[in-house]
Design a protein around this motif. Structure first.
Motif, short mmCIF file in Angstrom:
data_model
loop_
_atom_site.label_atom_id
_atom_site.label_comp_id
_atom_site.label_asym_id
_atom_site.label_seq_id
_atom_site.Cartn_x
_atom_site.Cartn_y
_atom_site.Cartn_z
N ILE A 123 -1.23 4.77 -13.41
CA ILE A 123 -1.79 4.34 -12.13
C ILE A 123 -2.27 5.54 -11.33
O ILE A 123 -3.34 5.49 -10.70
N THR A 124 -1.50 6.63 -11.35
CA THR A 124 -1.90 7.82 -10.60
C THR A 124 -3.26 8.32 -11.08
O THR A 124 -4.15 8.61 -10.27
N GLU A 125 -3.43 8.43 -12.39
CA GLU A 125 -4.69 8.93 -12.93
C GLU A 125 -5.82 7.94 -12.69
O GLU A 125 -6.97 8.34 -12.43
N PHE A 126 -5.53 6.64 -12.78
CA PHE A 126 -6.56 5.63 -12.54
C PHE A 126 -7.06 5.70 -11.10
O PHE A 126 -8.28 5.67 -10.85
N LEU A 127 -6.14 5.80 -10.14
CA LEU A 127 -6.55 5.87 -8.74
C LEU A 127 -7.33 7.15 -8.45
O LEU A 127 -8.25 7.15 -7.63
N GLU A 128 -6.97 8.23 -9.11
CA GLU A 128 -7.74 9.47 -8.95
C GLU A 128 -9.17 9.25 -9.41
O GLU A 128 -10.11 9.76 -8.81
N SER A 129 -9.35 8.47 -10.49
CA SER A 129 -10.70 8.20 -10.99
C SER A 129 -11.50 7.35 -10.00
O SER A 129 -12.73 7.33 -10.06
N ARG A 130 -10.81 6.66 -9.11
CA ARG A 130 -11.47 5.85 -8.09
C ARG A 130 -11.57 6.59 -6.75
O ARG A 130 -11.95 6.00 -5.74
N GLY A 131 -11.25 7.88 -6.78
CA GLY A 131 -11.43 8.69 -5.58
C GLY A 131 -10.20 8.82 -4.69
O GLY A 131 -10.28 9.40 -3.60
N TRP A 132 -9.05 8.30 -5.13
CA TRP A 132 -7.83 8.38 -4.33
C TRP A 132 -6.86 9.34 -4.99
O TRP A 132 -6.04 8.96 -5.82
N LYS A 133 -6.94 10.61 -4.61
CA LYS A 133 -6.11 11.66 -5.18
C LYS A 133 -4.99 12.03 -4.21
O LYS A 133 -5.23 12.16 -3.00
N SER A 134 -3.78 12.19 -4.73
CA SER A 134 -2.66 12.62 -3.92
C SER A 134 -2.71 14.13 -3.76
O SER A 134 -2.72 14.86 -4.76
N ALA A 135 -2.72 14.59 -2.52
CA ALA A 135 -2.76 16.03 -2.25
C ALA A 135 -1.40 16.55 -1.79
O ALA A 135 -1.09 17.73 -1.97
N GLU A 136 -0.58 15.68 -1.25
CA GLU A 136 0.75 16.07 -0.77
C GLU A 136 1.71 14.93 -1.08
O GLU A 136 1.43 13.77 -0.81
N VAL A 137 2.85 15.28 -1.68
CA VAL A 137 3.83 14.27 -2.07
C VAL A 137 5.22 14.71 -1.63
O VAL A 137 5.64 15.83 -1.92
N ASP A 138 5.92 13.84 -0.93
CA ASP A 138 7.32 14.07 -0.56
C ASP A 138 8.22 13.28 -1.50
O ASP A 138 7.95 12.11 -1.78
N HIS A 139 9.28 13.91 -1.98
CA HIS A 139 10.22 13.25 -2.88
C HIS A 139 11.62 13.25 -2.28
O HIS A 139 12.00 14.20 -1.60
N GLU A 140 12.36 12.21 -2.57
CA GLU A 140 13.77 12.14 -2.21
C GLU A 140 14.53 11.53 -3.37
O GLU A 140 14.17 10.46 -3.87
N ILE A 141 15.57 12.23 -3.84
CA ILE A 141 16.32 11.82 -5.01
C ILE A 141 17.74 11.46 -4.61
O ILE A 141 18.39 12.19 -3.86
N ASP A 142 18.23 10.32 -5.09
CA ASP A 142 19.62 9.96 -4.89
C ASP A 142 20.08 9.08 -6.04
O ASP A 142 19.33 8.82 -6.98
#
Length: 249
Positions: A161-180
């Motif tokens: 999904i990430t790569e598909f959305l990038e192909s449609r012009g929606w690229k993630s430039a900043e990502v926050d993660h939280e692990i628990d």
């Protein structure tokens, strides 16, 4: 009393596997041997073996004793790259089984995470991810409407999904993660082949595009016996905030 007995038997076998007294590929003692050792009927023995099978520790075949599953050493997850790409880099075959995808009204929690109004439309995805055919992770993805609508144009079982959305012009430039760590709920348990309440690893993610628009909020839940997280960082964000914080302080 029977419930207590099967849990004790399962704990003993689990410890034997964890310490190497029972090694991958080695047969588990037969039901008869275990019944004699524990001075009990075969009912608790079968329940104990079923519990270990549900946890992915042993496999059973009709007509032969259970066997400790041979598994490759857990692979570290790089949370900065898509699951599909990470799996292929580690020589595994990624798979996807989409359970649900739909247009919904956002809850208060979703609205807060995405920076939209409560009740605004979002697209939700529930998808099981596999490694070499083995259930590994449950994705709960929520996208703002203008991003998520693209997902109705593709078979989500066949793409990253990430790569598909990038192909449609929606690229993630900043990502926050939280692990628990959390307990598996009924959906997690059913999809990941675990007992309800089994410990699993949760990775929550908020993604923004280059203009700072929040486009995605996700909740990924991994089987902790297959995947582990390794964090390598300075401990601080560029804005000075701590990566590690106390909960409920």
């Amino acid at each position: 009393m029977t419930d207590v007995m099967y849990k004790q038997i399962a704990d003993d076998l689990r410890s034997a596997i964890a310490t190497g007294r029972l090694r991958p590929g080695q047969d588990v003692p037969t039901e008869g041997e275990l019944a004699a050792r524990w001075n009990t009927s075969r009912g608790p023995i079968r329940n104990a073996l079923a519990a270990l099978r549900m946890e992915g520790l042993i496999e059973t075949t009709r007509g032969r004793p259970g066997r400790v599953i041979e598994r490759r050493a857990p692979q570290a997850v790089d949370v900065s790259i898509p699951f599909t790409k990470w799996a292929r880099q580690n020589g595994a075959i990624p798979g996807a089984d989409t359970q649900q995808v739909g247009l919904r009204r956002s809850t208060a929690e979703q609205a807060a995470a995405l920076g939209i109004g409560e009740g605004d439309r979002v697209v939700e995805v529930l998808r099981l991810r596999t490694l070499d055919g083995r259930p590994t992770m449950v994705e709960r993805l929520t996208y703002i409407e203008q991003v998520g609508r693209h997902l109705f144009d593709v078979d989500l079982d066949t793409v990253s999904i990430t790569e598909f959305l990038e192909s449609r012009g929606w690229k993630s430039a900043e990502v926050d993660h939280e692990i628990d760590a959390v307990a598996a709920d009924t959906t997690d348990a059913a999809l990941l082949d675990l007992a309800v309440g089994a410990p699993i690893l949760r990775l929550r993610r908020v993604s923004r595009d280059p203009d700072g628009l929040t486009i995605e909020s996700s909740d990924d839940r991994y089987r902790s016996d297959i995947v582990r997280f390794t964090v390598s960082a300075s401990g601080r964000r560029q804005d000075g905030a701590h990566f590690i914080r106390s909960v409920g302080a």
